[in-house]
Enzyme design. Structure first.
Site, PDB file in Angstrom:
ATOM      1  N   CYS A  63       0.839  -1.204   0.000  1.00 52.82           N
ATOM      2  CA  CYS A  63       0.000   0.000   0.000  1.00 52.82           C
ATOM      3  C   CYS A  63       0.874   1.254   0.000  1.00 52.82           C
ATOM      4  O   CYS A  63       1.755   1.399   0.853  1.00 52.82           O
ATOM      5  CB  CYS A  63      -0.904   0.012   1.224  1.00 52.82           C
ATOM      6  SG  CYS A  63      -1.852   1.532   1.406  1.00 52.82           S
ATOM      7  N   CYS A  97      -0.967   5.934   7.066  1.00 56.82           N
ATOM      8  CA  CYS A  97      -2.330   5.544   7.438  1.00 56.82           C
ATOM      9  C   CYS A  97      -2.327   4.673   8.692  1.00 56.82           C
ATOM     10  O   CYS A  97      -1.407   3.877   8.907  1.00 56.82           O
ATOM     11  CB  CYS A  97      -2.961   4.780   6.269  1.00 56.82           C
ATOM     12  SG  CYS A  97      -4.593   4.127   6.613  1.00 56.82           S
ATOM     13  N   GLN A 143     -20.436  -8.874  10.334  1.00 58.87           N
ATOM     14  CA  GLN A 143     -18.996  -9.101  10.213  1.00 58.87           C
ATOM     15  C   GLN A 143     -18.457  -8.541   8.898  1.00 58.87           C
ATOM     16  O   GLN A 143     -19.077  -8.723   7.844  1.00 58.87           O
ATOM     17  CB  GLN A 143     -18.691 -10.594  10.302  1.00 58.87           C
ATOM     18  CG  GLN A 143     -18.990 -11.207  11.656  1.00 58.87           C
ATOM     19  CD  GLN A 143     -17.869 -11.003  12.664  1.00 58.87           C
ATOM     20  OE1 GLN A 143     -16.963 -10.211  12.454  1.00 58.87           O
ATOM     21  NE2 GLN A 143     -17.935 -11.710  13.780  1.00 58.87           N
ATOM     22  N   TYR A 145     -25.064 -12.446  23.510  1.00 55.53           N
ATOM     23  CA  TYR A 145     -24.482 -11.427  22.618  1.00 55.53           C
ATOM     24  C   TYR A 145     -24.787 -11.794  21.160  1.00 55.53           C
ATOM     25  O   TYR A 145     -23.889 -11.894  20.323  1.00 55.53           O
ATOM     26  CB  TYR A 145     -22.960 -11.305  22.809  1.00 55.53           C
ATOM     27  CG  TYR A 145     -22.494 -11.163  24.240  1.00 55.53           C
ATOM     28  CD1 TYR A 145     -22.544  -9.935  24.883  1.00 55.53           C
ATOM     29  CD2 TYR A 145     -21.982 -12.246  24.944  1.00 55.53           C
ATOM     30  CE1 TYR A 145     -22.100  -9.793  26.193  1.00 55.53           C
ATOM     31  CE2 TYR A 145     -21.528 -12.112  26.254  1.00 55.53           C
ATOM     32  CZ  TYR A 145     -21.593 -10.889  26.877  1.00 55.53           C
ATOM     33  OH  TYR A 145     -21.143 -10.752  28.166  1.00 55.53           O
ATOM     34  N   ASP A 182     -20.418 -14.735  22.240  1.00 53.75           N
ATOM     35  CA  ASP A 182     -19.611 -13.981  21.267  1.00 53.75           C
ATOM     36  C   ASP A 182     -19.558 -12.537  21.762  1.00 53.75           C
ATOM     37  O   ASP A 182     -20.194 -11.646  21.182  1.00 53.75           O
ATOM     38  CB  ASP A 182     -20.249 -14.081  19.876  1.00 53.75           C
ATOM     39  CG  ASP A 182     -19.417 -13.386  18.798  1.00 53.75           C
ATOM     40  OD1 ASP A 182     -18.285 -12.961  19.113  1.00 53.75           O
ATOM     41  OD2 ASP A 182     -19.906 -13.254  17.665  1.00 53.75           O
ATOM     42  N   CYS A 241     -13.115 -12.111  20.009  1.00 54.03           N
ATOM     43  CA  CYS A 241     -12.353 -11.189  19.151  1.00 54.03           C
ATOM     44  C   CYS A 241     -11.159 -10.609  19.912  1.00 54.03           C
ATOM     45  O   CYS A 241     -10.499  -9.697  19.423  1.00 54.03           O
ATOM     46  CB  CYS A 241     -13.256 -10.061  18.635  1.00 54.03           C
ATOM     47  SG  CYS A 241     -14.012  -9.068  19.923  1.00 54.03           S
TER      48      CYS A 241
END
EC number: 2.1.1.190
Length: 457
Positions: free
Chosen positions: A78, A84, A289, A318, A387, A414
């Site tokens: 990139c 960034c 997602q 959740y 979750d 996560c």
């Protein structure tokens, strides 16, 4: 008396050896046990580091020279990667990324979870770890009289203008570019967060993975969107697959992207997508997602760990818009889903109707409140699926699990650190973690998801 840092600002450390990566992709080197976090350094590398910001427990440094290079180092593809803040580890090959993520999961399971003998599989990665994000949301601004849109520069609110983002769907790049051009031509003023003036704050776009349907969301500070008819006309003419143009109003001084008022400017309120055989209606505010290809990998693993035979009652804590619940409902006798966000529950109910699923029931409220109520009403789970957000499970929910004692818990995480913490609590309460499967949902970043299979001993 507190121990003083062994380094001072502007010190040079020769022969610094990097042993690890932090959660945000900085290399870790140590001076007499004191950690220094250094951007653009990879494990196994050596070099000279300048200390730029020491504090009591740790410090930050800058890599001045690299004397030994990692075999996993690569040139970031990139062009704006260095400025960034969207990705952290494009300078690492994908093989190296997967190894680093697996090591991170193993480390936290041992350090935080004190889990020495749990089976941890290799990370399930992507065949093509680029162009995977189905959703883009970018702030807009002005630079040298030009309308700009892109991601914020690292550790700043300076917008880095971009023509393309190589982890986003190409269609999303195309949409953002069209909106920029239209706003520039119609002289629609971008939002100035310092002065709290201007009109357009954010551009959000979603492209459905399986159907190709496109949604555009324009977030404004003002209640009215100037030239809205011309904007709609231009977008409809230029964007193939466009199904929905939404106007969201956020007049507050805040970093939160979306405001409370949402209205349809053109087309439908939702777009549709599929994960496996399950269809979903996705609104502007739905949590869905962002990597649908890997979401199926993640949910297939959760389904495998649940090992449903068709007679089980399952509770999905959740549950969001019902993504995992509906996946489970394909093989469970009955699924109960709970989620604290009422709009998500409304979406979940709509998605159940969309899929003609009558064996699933949803309720809005905190999982740690609703599940004990269900338990008191005689609803007990054979399998409980969680979750949670990054902070992990609420303590009261973990207490409920230990009281309810479902035969099996499937934990979709996560954040491996909070997963490890919660697994320790469940293990101390009579459960055994039998295996953990990490899944790479976010290539080019340090984030890693995981599914844990937990059984009552």
């Amino acid at each position: 008396m507190s121990k003083k840092a062994p380094v001072q600002k502007n010190d040079y450390i020769d022969g610094a050896y990097f042993e690890d990566l932090t959660h945000d992709g900085n290399g870790v080197t140590k001076v007499d046990g004191y950690p220094l976090f250094v951007p653009n350094a990879l494990p196994g590398e050596e070099g000279t580091v300048k200390v730029v910001k020491p504090s009591k427990g740790y410090g930050f440094g800058r890599l001045m020279e690299r004397t030994k290079e990692s075999p996993y180092r690569q040139e970031p593809p990139c062009p704006i990667y260095r400025e960034c803040g969207g990705c952290q580890i494009q300078h690492m090959t994908y093989e190296g990324q997967l190894r680093a993520k697996e090591k991170n999961v193993r480390d936290v399971m041992q350090r935080i979870g004190k889990l020495q003998d749990v089976k941890i599989h290799e990370v399930l990665g992507m065949e093509e770890p680029w162009r995977y994000r189905n959703k883009a949301q970018v702030p807009v601004g002005e630079k040298d009289g030009r309308f700009v849109a892109g991601f914020y520069q690292k550790r700043s609110h300076e917008i880095i203008d971009m023509d393309k983002c190589i982890i986003q769907y190409e269609k999303n790049d195309e949409v953002i570019q069209h909106v920029k051009d239209i706003c520039q031509n119609l002289d629609i003023r971008p939002y100035d967060e310092k002065k709290h003036k201007g009109t357009l704050r954010h551009i959000m776009t979603r492209t459905a993975y399986t159907t190709g349907e496109v949604m555009v969301v324009l977030v404004t500070r003002t209640n009215e969107l100037p030239h809205k008819n011309e904007i709609v006309e231009e977008l409809v003419r230029n964007i193939e697959g466009l199904k929905s143009i939404i106007h969201n109003v956020n007049g507050k001084k805040t970093n939160v992207i979306m405001g409370d008022t949402t209205r349809v400017l053109w087309g439908e309120e939702v777009i549709h997508d599929r994960i496996g055989d399950v269809k979903f209606a996705i609104s502007a505010r739905s949590f869905y997602q962002v990597n649908p290809e890997q979401t199926k990998v993640l949910y297939d693993k959760a389904l495998e760990y649940a090992d449903l035979k068709g007679e089980e009652t399952v509770i999905d804590a959740y549950c969001g818009i019902g993504t995992i619940s509906l996946f489970l409902a394909q093989t469970a006798k009955k699924v109960y889903g709970v989620e604290i966000v009422p709009q998500a529950i409304a979406d979940a109910k709509q998605n159940a109707v969309l899929n003609n699923m009558t064996n699933v029931e949803f309720k809005a409220g905190p999982a740690e409140v609703v599940i004990p109520e269900w338990y008191d009403d005689g609803i007990s789970a054979d399998v409980l699926v969680v979750d949670p957000p990054r902070k992990g499970c609420d303590e009261a929910l973990l207490d409920t699990i230990l009281t309810m004692k479902p035969k099996k818990v499937v934990y979709v995480s996560c954040n491996p650190a909070t997963l490890a913490r919660d697994l320790r609590i469940l293990e101390d309460g009579g459960y055994k973690t039998t295996e953990i499967q990490p899944v790479d949902m976010f290539p080019q970043t340090m984030h890693c998801e995981a599914v844990a299979k937990i059984e009552l001993v």
